[in-house]
Write a protein that holds these residues in place. Structure first.
Motif, short mmCIF file in Angstrom:
data_model
loop_
_atom_site.label_atom_id
_atom_site.label_comp_id
_atom_site.label_asym_id
_atom_site.label_seq_id
_atom_site.Cartn_x
_atom_site.Cartn_y
_atom_site.Cartn_z
N UNK A 29 0.81 -0.75 -0.31
CA UNK A 29 0.38 -0.02 -0.22
C UNK A 29 0.76 1.54 -0.02
N UNK A 30 2.04 1.06 -0.12
CA UNK A 30 2.81 1.99 -0.07
C UNK A 30 3.33 2.79 1.54
N UNK A 31 4.14 3.72 0.96
CA UNK A 31 4.27 4.40 2.42
C UNK A 31 3.49 4.96 2.92
N UNK A 32 2.94 5.86 2.08
CA UNK A 32 1.71 6.80 3.30
C UNK A 32 0.79 5.81 4.21
N UNK A 33 0.49 4.22 4.26
CA UNK A 33 0.12 3.94 4.74
C UNK A 33 0.88 2.76 5.54
N UNK A 34 2.17 2.97 5.78
CA UNK A 34 2.83 2.80 7.06
C UNK A 34 2.91 3.82 7.96
N UNK A 35 2.79 5.17 7.53
CA UNK A 35 3.00 6.20 8.55
C UNK A 35 1.70 6.62 9.10
N UNK A 36 0.48 6.00 8.19
CA UNK A 36 -0.84 5.93 8.90
C UNK A 36 -1.38 5.10 9.86
N UNK A 37 -0.56 3.37 9.80
CA UNK A 37 -0.67 2.68 10.25
C UNK A 37 0.28 3.23 11.58
N UNK A 38 1.21 3.67 11.43
CA UNK A 38 2.67 4.44 12.80
C UNK A 38 1.32 5.14 13.47
N UNK A 39 0.92 5.95 13.15
CA UNK A 39 0.32 6.82 13.93
C UNK A 39 -0.71 6.41 14.70
N UNK A 40 -1.77 5.27 13.94
CA UNK A 40 -2.11 4.71 14.62
C UNK A 40 -1.99 4.21 16.12
N UNK A 41 -1.14 3.60 15.66
CA UNK A 41 0.42 3.05 17.18
C UNK A 41 0.85 3.96 17.91
N UNK A 42 1.16 4.55 17.65
CA UNK A 42 0.96 5.77 18.45
C UNK A 42 -0.27 6.22 19.45
N UNK A 43 -1.33 6.01 18.71
CA UNK A 43 -2.74 5.99 19.48
C UNK A 43 -2.56 5.14 21.18
N UNK A 44 -2.28 4.23 20.06
CA UNK A 44 -2.75 2.68 21.28
C UNK A 44 -1.46 2.55 21.90
N UNK A 45 -0.13 3.13 21.66
CA UNK A 45 0.62 3.19 22.53
C UNK A 45 0.58 3.92 24.34
#
Length: 521
Positions: free
Chosen positions: A181-197
């Motif tokens: 899905x490209x690097x855009x997908x990676x950073x969006x998932x990383x942001x959601x990971x930040x919220x969960x963390x």
């Protein structure tokens, strides 16, 4: 081991765990993002949780809440301390609700302020990340409140190890996203990971209940000490906010230096803040509640503070001086070992090294300034650190703009090297802040030592270690980053420790004896 040494060791251990997790997080992100556009956007948007965490966790909340709460505990007024903690929690809840709501609604405006030069998909991605990250940033504020309670009860390890949960959540999210899905997908998932963390507060809360008792939401109107906390909170917030303003100015200026400038500043900052956090924050955080508990007449308190500052200054210098030299001599090795994988190239590592070298110029001064600011906070003086911070901000802003935007043109070099000007001028401004704070403290409590002879020995030992490690690095040639770091970094540390031990530096003798005891065990 003395109580204050034990406190700083526990803080350092907690920070070490969280920083190791943070380095793994950065390596995973570097693998997928390199220093491209997506890395720029994520680094810029990630300033949001970092801003609130730095303001509330390591700045204003600690400076205002911990001295008052620790003082009540030191006087045996535990019920009043609980009421104060509950009232502060109520105020924070209101503030967080306003900040999170405003941040989500104002995402386009915030994106425009942070990155006005970005357009199209890059701008839209920035706005999306800001909307995702704000709720998690709000949760980090509650984590900062837990940190204040735990630190005041001398429970340091959990407070600073809790961010491991946050880092692991981001790592897991990035790995789940993968390259699909490209690097855009990676950073969006990383942001959601930040919220969960950000739910790391759930890890801290049981310990808060154990040491602090039944702390509940309370009306702040009926708690007299709340007025003191609020009165000291606002100047401390402005002081920490002023320093954070420099980071946003750097972010703004970096946009004019080409693609990857924002990301390289973020990558260098991760390395730069490692010794500041491990040694500067650990010692300052452990000292703040202890200094706030001091009782007696003015002369007795001043004398006790001088003793604490003498010891803390010498400990900080012992660890920070070699860190600065290591950045100058081995920055490329460190950057390569941590980041060089996947899309992150050897040329990127060299770029990070040069930018990191600019930061090293003010590493010791900035770290000591953090300690001195804690001393002022323990004395309930937040105005002096504020004035020093404002002067630092003014210098860093003006000099940084000139060094980043004009100097490369004058020298006829690539504009991307303006990033070095940003970090170097920030280091110079840190020296000015340090001098202002030290002068103010000497006027307030009397002179305390900054032994020039010992400092000269420390810098000499560090330079010797840097030269030895560099010589070995050149002999090893084109060795891969991780094996290279595995050889030259321990060699640097061993050479420095041996040299300082030979020079009869007290901290070296203490550290050597500890290492010998552990080896024998």
């Amino acid at each position: 081991m003395t109580l204050r040494n034990r406190g700083s060791v526990l803080v350092g251990a907690g920070i070490l765990l969280s920083r190791i997790a943070g380095l793994v997080r950065q390596r995973v992100l570097a693998y997928y993002l390199g220093l491209g556009d997506a890395a720029d956007v994520f680094a810029a948007a990630f300033r949001v949780p970092n801003l609130l965490q730095n303001l509330f966790g390591e700045g204003a909340l600690s400076a205002s809440f911990i001295p008052s709460y620790s003082r009540l505990l030191g006087e045996g007024r535990e019920e009043e301390a609980r009421r104060l903690a509950g009232a502060v929690l109520s105020i924070l809840s209101l503030v967080v609700a306003i900040i999170v709501t405003g941040g989500v609604l104002a995402a386009p405006t915030i994106a425009n302020l942070l990155a006005p030069e970005w357009t199209g998909e890059k701008r839209l991605l920035m706005e999306q990340l800001i909307r995702i990250l704000f709720p998690g940033a709000g949760l980090l504020v509650f984590s900062a409140w837990c940190l204040g309670v735990l630190n005041s009860h001398r429970r340091f390890l959990l407070s600073y190890a809790a961010p491991v949960v946050w880092n692991l959540a981001i790592i897991a999210a990035v790995l789940l996203a993968g390259g699909a899905g490209g690097m855009g997908r990676v950073v969006v998932w990383a942001a959601w990971g930040s919220v969960a963390g950000s739910l790391q507060v759930a890890v801290q809360w049981p310990m808060v209940r154990e040491v602090g008792g039944a702390i509940w939401y309370r009306s702040w109107v009926s708690v007299p000490d709340v007025g003191i906390v609020v009165a000291t909170f606002l100047p401390a917030l402005l002081s920490r906010g002023a320093l954070q303003f420099v980071a946003f100015v750097d972010l703004y200026l970096a946009q004019f230096l080409g693609t990857s400038a924002v990301a390289v500043l973020a990558a260098a900052q991760v390395l730069y803040t490692l010794p500041v956090s491990l040694f500067g924050m650990s010692i300052s955080a452990a000292e703040l509640p202890e200094m706030s508990r001091e009782r007696g007449d003015t002369d007795a308190i001043a004398g006790s503070l001088r003793v604490r500052l003498d010891a803390a200054t010498q400990r900080l210098a012992f660890y920070i001086a070699p860190s600065a030299v290591a950045f100058l001599f081995l920055g490329g090795v460190l950057a390569g070992a941590i980041y060089q994988t996947g899309k992150f190239t050897a040329a990127d590592s060299q770029y990070v090294w040069i930018v990191l070298a600019g930061s090293a110029t003010g590493l010791l001064a900035s770290t000591l300034a953090r300690l001195y600011a804690s001393a002022f906070y323990s004395l309930r003086d937040t105005r002096t650190p504020l004035r020093a911070a404002l002067i630092r901000v003014a210098l860093a802003t003006v000099l940084g703009a000139v060094a980043a935007l004009l100097v490369p043109g004058w020298l006829g070099i690539d504009p991307k090297w303006g990033a070095v000007g940003l970090t170097a001028t920030a280091g110079f401004s840190g020296h000015i802040e340090f001098l202002i704070l030290r002068r103010g403290l000497c006027r307030r409590i009397g002179r305390f030592s900054l032994p020039q002879t010992e400092l000269a020995k420390l810098w000499g030992a560090a330079l010797l270690a840097g030269l030895v490690a560099t010589g070995v690095r050149l002999l090893l040639g084109a060795l891969a980053p991780l094996p290279m770091a595995a050889v030259v970094v321990p060699l640097f540390c061993a050479t420095y420790l041996a040299a300082t031990h030979t020079m009869d530096i007290p901290e070296a003798a203490v550290l050597t004896s500890r290492l010998v005891r552990r080896v024998r065990r």
